[in-house]
Design a protein around this motif. Structure first.
Motif, PDB file in Angstrom:
ATOM      1  N   ILE A   8       0.845  -1.204   0.000  1.00 20.82           N
ATOM      2  CA  ILE A   8       0.000   0.000   0.000  1.00 20.82           C
ATOM      3  C   ILE A   8       0.878   1.251   0.000  1.00 20.82           C
ATOM      4  O   ILE A   8       0.685   2.173  -0.797  1.00 20.82           O
ATOM      5  CB  ILE A   8      -0.932  -0.011   1.229  1.00 20.82           C
ATOM      6  N   ALA A   9       1.891   1.267   0.893  1.00 15.87           N
ATOM      7  CA  ALA A   9       2.767   2.439   0.975  1.00 15.87           C
ATOM      8  C   ALA A   9       3.528   2.642  -0.334  1.00 15.87           C
ATOM      9  O   ALA A   9       3.712   3.773  -0.796  1.00 15.87           O
ATOM     10  CB  ALA A   9       3.741   2.285   2.138  1.00 15.87           C
ATOM     11  N   ALA A  10       3.938   1.515  -0.966  1.00 17.12           N
ATOM     12  CA  ALA A  10       4.669   1.626  -2.232  1.00 17.12           C
ATOM     13  C   ALA A  10       3.766   2.223  -3.314  1.00 17.12           C
ATOM     14  O   ALA A  10       4.196   3.086  -4.090  1.00 17.12           O
ATOM     15  CB  ALA A  10       5.175   0.259  -2.658  1.00 17.12           C
ATOM     16  N   ALA A  11       2.490   1.774  -3.352  1.00 18.33           N
ATOM     17  CA  ALA A  11       1.564   2.312  -4.345  1.00 18.33           C
ATOM     18  C   ALA A  11       1.354   3.803  -4.117  1.00 18.33           C
ATOM     19  O   ALA A  11       1.352   4.596  -5.079  1.00 18.33           O
ATOM     20  CB  ALA A  11       0.233   1.566  -4.269  1.00 18.33           C
ATOM     21  N   VAL A  12       1.197   4.203  -2.846  1.00 19.20           N
ATOM     22  CA  VAL A  12       1.021   5.628  -2.543  1.00 19.20           C
ATOM     23  C   VAL A  12       2.248   6.410  -3.004  1.00 19.20           C
ATOM     24  O   VAL A  12       2.129   7.488  -3.616  1.00 19.20           O
ATOM     25  CB  VAL A  12       0.773   5.836  -1.037  1.00 19.20           C
ATOM     26  N   ALA A  13       3.446   5.854  -2.750  1.00 16.17           N
ATOM     27  CA  ALA A  13       4.677   6.554  -3.137  1.00 16.17           C
ATOM     28  C   ALA A  13       4.735   6.757  -4.646  1.00 16.17           C
ATOM     29  O   ALA A  13       5.020   7.859  -5.132  1.00 16.17           O
ATOM     30  CB  ALA A  13       5.903   5.762  -2.668  1.00 16.17           C
ATOM     31  N   VAL A  14       4.436   5.696  -5.410  1.00 14.25           N
ATOM     32  CA  VAL A  14       4.543   5.803  -6.868  1.00 14.25           C
ATOM     33  C   VAL A  14       3.494   6.775  -7.420  1.00 14.25           C
ATOM     34  O   VAL A  14       3.811   7.656  -8.230  1.00 14.25           O
ATOM     35  CB  VAL A  14       4.400   4.411  -7.509  1.00 14.25           C
ATOM     36  N   ILE A  15       2.240   6.637  -6.943  1.00 15.12           N
ATOM     37  CA  ILE A  15       1.173   7.507  -7.469  1.00 15.12           C
ATOM     38  C   ILE A  15       1.474   8.965  -7.155  1.00 15.12           C
ATOM     39  O   ILE A  15       1.375   9.841  -8.018  1.00 15.12           O
ATOM     40  CB  ILE A  15      -0.186   7.084  -6.885  1.00 15.12           C
ATOM     41  N   SER A  16       1.888   9.247  -5.905  1.00 10.88           N
ATOM     42  CA  SER A  16       2.115  10.651  -5.552  1.00 10.88           C
ATOM     43  C   SER A  16       3.342  11.196  -6.279  1.00 10.88           C
ATOM     44  O   SER A  16       3.376  12.391  -6.616  1.00 10.88           O
ATOM     45  CB  SER A  16       2.258  10.809  -4.046  1.00 10.88           C
ATOM     46  N   THR A  17       4.327  10.338  -6.591  1.00 12.71           N
ATOM     47  CA  THR A  17       5.485  10.830  -7.351  1.00 12.71           C
ATOM     48  C   THR A  17       5.089  11.164  -8.785  1.00 12.71           C
ATOM     49  O   THR A  17       5.516  12.187  -9.327  1.00 12.71           O
ATOM     50  CB  THR A  17       6.609   9.784  -7.351  1.00 12.71           C
ATOM     51  N   VAL A  18       4.246  10.293  -9.381  1.00 11.31           N
ATOM     52  CA  VAL A  18       3.764  10.592 -10.742  1.00 11.31           C
ATOM     53  C   VAL A  18       3.025  11.919 -10.752  1.00 11.31           C
ATOM     54  O   VAL A  18       3.246  12.781 -11.624  1.00 11.31           O
ATOM     55  CB  VAL A  18       2.849   9.457 -11.249  1.00 11.31           C
ATOM     56  N   LEU A  19       2.158  12.123  -9.747  1.00  9.73           N
ATOM     57  CA  LEU A  19       1.411  13.379  -9.691  1.00  9.73           C
ATOM     58  C   LEU A  19       2.357  14.564  -9.473  1.00  9.73           C
ATOM     59  O   LEU A  19       2.159  15.633 -10.038  1.00  9.73           O
ATOM     60  CB  LEU A  19       0.368  13.311  -8.579  1.00  9.73           C
ATOM     61  N   ALA A  20       3.418  14.339  -8.648  1.00 11.60           N
ATOM     62  CA  ALA A  20       4.338  15.441  -8.347  1.00 11.60           C
ATOM     63  C   ALA A  20       5.075  15.904  -9.599  1.00 11.60           C
ATOM     64  O   ALA A  20       5.290  17.104  -9.780  1.00 11.60           O
ATOM     65  CB  ALA A  20       5.337  15.013  -7.278  1.00 11.60           C
ATOM     66  N   ILE A  21       5.458  14.973 -10.487  1.00  6.24           N
ATOM     67  CA  ILE A  21       6.237  15.422 -11.650  1.00  6.24           C
ATOM     68  C   ILE A  21       5.351  15.886 -12.789  1.00  6.24           C
ATOM     69  O   ILE A  21       5.853  16.361 -13.795  1.00  6.24           O
ATOM     70  CB  ILE A  21       7.214  14.325 -12.163  1.00  6.24           C
ATOM     71  N   THR A  22       4.021  15.739 -12.666  1.00  5.60           N
ATOM     72  CA  THR A  22       3.166  16.187 -13.773  1.00  5.60           C
ATOM     73  C   THR A  22       2.323  17.407 -13.423  1.00  5.60           C
ATOM     74  O   THR A  22       1.643  17.923 -14.304  1.00  5.60           O
ATOM     75  CB  THR A  22       2.218  15.055 -14.211  1.00  5.60           C
ATOM     76  N   ARG A  23       2.360  17.883 -12.179  1.00  8.85           N
ATOM     77  CA  ARG A  23       1.535  19.048 -11.843  1.00  8.85           C
ATOM     78  C   ARG A  23       2.095  20.305 -12.491  1.00  8.85           C
ATOM     79  O   ARG A  23       3.302  20.416 -12.709  1.00  8.85           O
ATOM     80  CB  ARG A  23       1.487  19.260 -10.338  1.00  8.85           C
ATOM     81  N   THR A  24       1.216  21.253 -12.785  1.00  6.06           N
ATOM     82  CA  THR A  24       1.683  22.526 -13.310  1.00  6.06           C
ATOM     83  C   THR A  24       1.841  23.560 -12.206  1.00  6.06           C
ATOM     84  O   THR A  24       2.618  24.504 -12.332  1.00  6.06           O
ATOM     85  CB  THR A  24       0.715  23.063 -14.365  1.00  6.06           C
ATOM     86  N   ASN A  25       1.100  23.395 -11.113  1.00  2.08           N
ATOM     87  CA  ASN A  25       1.218  24.316  -9.993  1.00  2.08           C
ATOM     88  C   ASN A  25       2.318  23.822  -9.048  1.00  2.08           C
ATOM     89  O   ASN A  25       2.272  22.683  -8.579  1.00  2.08           O
ATOM     90  CB  ASN A  25      -0.129  24.387  -9.268  1.00  2.08           C
ATOM     91  N   ALA A  26       3.307  24.675  -8.786  1.00  3.19           N
ATOM     92  CA  ALA A  26       4.478  24.248  -8.004  1.00  3.19           C
ATOM     93  C   ALA A  26       4.089  23.829  -6.592  1.00  3.19           C
ATOM     94  O   ALA A  26       4.608  22.837  -6.072  1.00  3.19           O
ATOM     95  CB  ALA A  26       5.499  25.370  -7.958  1.00  3.19           C
ATOM     96  N   ALA A  27       3.163  24.552  -5.964  1.00  5.46           N
ATOM     97  CA  ALA A  27       2.792  24.226  -4.582  1.00  5.46           C
ATOM     98  C   ALA A  27       2.108  22.866  -4.513  1.00  5.46           C
ATOM     99  O   ALA A  27       2.378  22.065  -3.601  1.00  5.46           O
ATOM    100  CB  ALA A  27       1.883  25.307  -4.020  1.00  5.46           C
ATOM    101  N   HIS A  28       1.240  22.568  -5.492  1.00  4.07           N
ATOM    102  CA  HIS A  28       0.578  21.263  -5.509  1.00  4.07           C
ATOM    103  C   HIS A  28       1.595  20.142  -5.695  1.00  4.07           C
ATOM    104  O   HIS A  28       1.537  19.113  -5.010  1.00  4.07           O
ATOM    105  CB  HIS A  28      -0.464  21.206  -6.635  1.00  4.07           C
ATOM    106  N   ALA A  29       2.520  20.341  -6.628  1.00  3.60           N
ATOM    107  CA  ALA A  29       3.552  19.335  -6.872  1.00  3.60           C
ATOM    108  C   ALA A  29       4.346  19.071  -5.601  1.00  3.60           C
ATOM    109  O   ALA A  29       4.659  17.921  -5.268  1.00  3.60           O
ATOM    110  CB  ALA A  29       4.469  19.804  -7.989  1.00  3.60           C
ATOM    111  N   VAL A  69       9.237  25.381  -0.053  1.00  4.38           N
ATOM    112  CA  VAL A  69       8.069  26.239   0.208  1.00  4.38           C
ATOM    113  C   VAL A  69       8.497  27.695   0.270  1.00  4.38           C
ATOM    114  O   VAL A  69       7.859  28.579  -0.328  1.00  4.38           O
ATOM    115  CB  VAL A  69       7.382  25.806   1.521  1.00  4.38           C
ATOM    116  N   PHE A  70       9.623  27.973   0.956  1.00  8.31           N
ATOM    117  CA  PHE A  70      10.106  29.343   1.058  1.00  8.31           C
ATOM    118  C   PHE A  70      10.389  29.915  -0.330  1.00  8.31           C
ATOM    119  O   PHE A  70      10.025  31.046  -0.640  1.00  8.31           O
ATOM    120  CB  PHE A  70      11.385  29.405   1.889  1.00  8.31           C
ATOM    121  N   VAL A  71      11.041  29.113  -1.170  1.00  7.32           N
ATOM    122  CA  VAL A  71      11.405  29.617  -2.495  1.00  7.32           C
ATOM    123  C   VAL A  71      10.157  29.868  -3.338  1.00  7.32           C
ATOM    124  O   VAL A  71      10.050  30.873  -4.037  1.00  7.32           O
ATOM    125  CB  VAL A  71      12.370  28.636  -3.192  1.00  7.32           C
ATOM    126  N   ILE A  72       9.169  28.952  -3.241  1.00  9.54           N
ATOM    127  CA  ILE A  72       7.932  29.164  -3.998  1.00  9.54           C
ATOM    128  C   ILE A  72       7.245  30.436  -3.529  1.00  9.54           C
ATOM    129  O   ILE A  72       6.708  31.216  -4.329  1.00  9.54           O
ATOM    130  CB  ILE A  72       7.012  27.940  -3.864  1.00  9.54           C
TER     131      ILE A  72
END
Lengths: 178, 102
Positions: A8-29, A69-72
């Motif tokens: 379960i943790a591995a699936a969460v890690a992979v899904i959230s990483t995919v979302l992190a590298i495809t978001r357009t909003n920096a804070a969401h990523a 976060v500070f830089v964003i």
């Protein structure tokens, strides 16, 4: 039971990483990246590395992400940036690199499949790590402290604002830039 | 009791590393490239910790600590560079910043 938690943790890690590298909003990523790091911390606890898990939460998900976060906040990236990011992330831009990476990943998976199955059932206490760290690895600790000091000095030097142009002496600007 | 095969831990590390690599290749915003580099370093650390659990030795975790230190120093310098470049060029586009002239 532990194996289920691991997957379960591995699936969460992979899904959230995919979302992190495809978001357009920096804070969401960044938020998805924090989720990814936290799930990796859970995996560390499950495979018997409590010290690594705690440091993952404190240093990675805590300190390093706060720097982002500070830089964003300083860059003040708003909706316009997100739209620009959407333009930059065109389909033609990501298809080929993703394909090439998939080839590399397939090779890695193939190599990993070749070896015998060994189960992870160790429990390495923080005490063992600490004894090693201040015994045989003392030099590595010193080198790490020097690296952090260099990072501190470098970040301070690079991050400070330039003095206003009228206070600059003529001719020095070219020298400092070169 | 614990029945997680080592390959699955290493597979997860490989998967995360590939995702970070894809991120480095496809993004043009420096901020996202730095975040993808963090993903890659984290995946390398995960591989070290999995190896430590496999051989029941603490050395792998010490290497993880070194990776952590490296990531912290790298991100501090990288973000300082990013802020400085944004001040000078008002953009985070890597193609604009590729000329490296002050």
């Amino acid at each position: 039971m532990t194996a289920t938690l691991f997957y379960i943790a591995a699936a969460v890690a992979v899904i959230s990483t995919v979302l992190a590298i495809t978001r357009t909003n920096a804070a969401h990523a960044l938020l998805y990246l924090v989720v990814s790091l936290l799930s990796v911390a859970v995996i560390f606890y499950l495979i018997g590395a409590p010290l690594a898990g705690a440091l993952e939460v404190i240093v990675y998900a805590g300190a390093i992400m706060v720097l982002f976060v500070f830089v964003i906040m300083m860059l003040n990236a708003g909706r316009a940036t997100a739209r620009q990011e959407q333009q930059w992330l065109s389909t033609s831009a990501w298809t080929l690199p993703a394909l090439l990476c998939a080839v590399l990943l397939a090779e890695l998976v193939y190599v990993l499949q070749q070896q015998d199955t060994v189960y992870l059932d160790a429990h390495i206490t923080p005490k063992e790590v600490g004894i090693l760290l201040y015994g045989p690895y003392l030099l590595a600790v010193e080198l790490a402290s020097m690296l952090l000091l260099a990072g501190l000095v470098g970040a301070y030097h690079l991050g400070r604002e330039d003095p206003p142009p009228d206070r600059r002496q003529p001719g020095t600007a070219e020298q400092t830039d070169a | 009791m614990l029945n997680i095969p080592m390959e699955h831990g290493l597979l997860l590390a490989a998967l995360l590393f590939s995702l970070g690599f894809i991120g480095v290749l496809i993004r043009r915003n420096i901020l996202f490239v730095l975040m993808s580099l963090e993903i890659m370093l984290n995946a390398a650390g995960l591989a070290f910790v999995v190896a430590a659990a496999r051989w029941e030795q603490a050395d792998g975790q010490i290497m993880f600590l070194m990776v952590l230190t490296l990531a912290a120093a790298e991100v501090a310098v990288g973000l300082a560079l990013l802020v400085q470049l944004y001040r000078r060029y008002q953009t985070l586009d890597m193609d604009v910043l590729s000329q490296l002239r002050g």
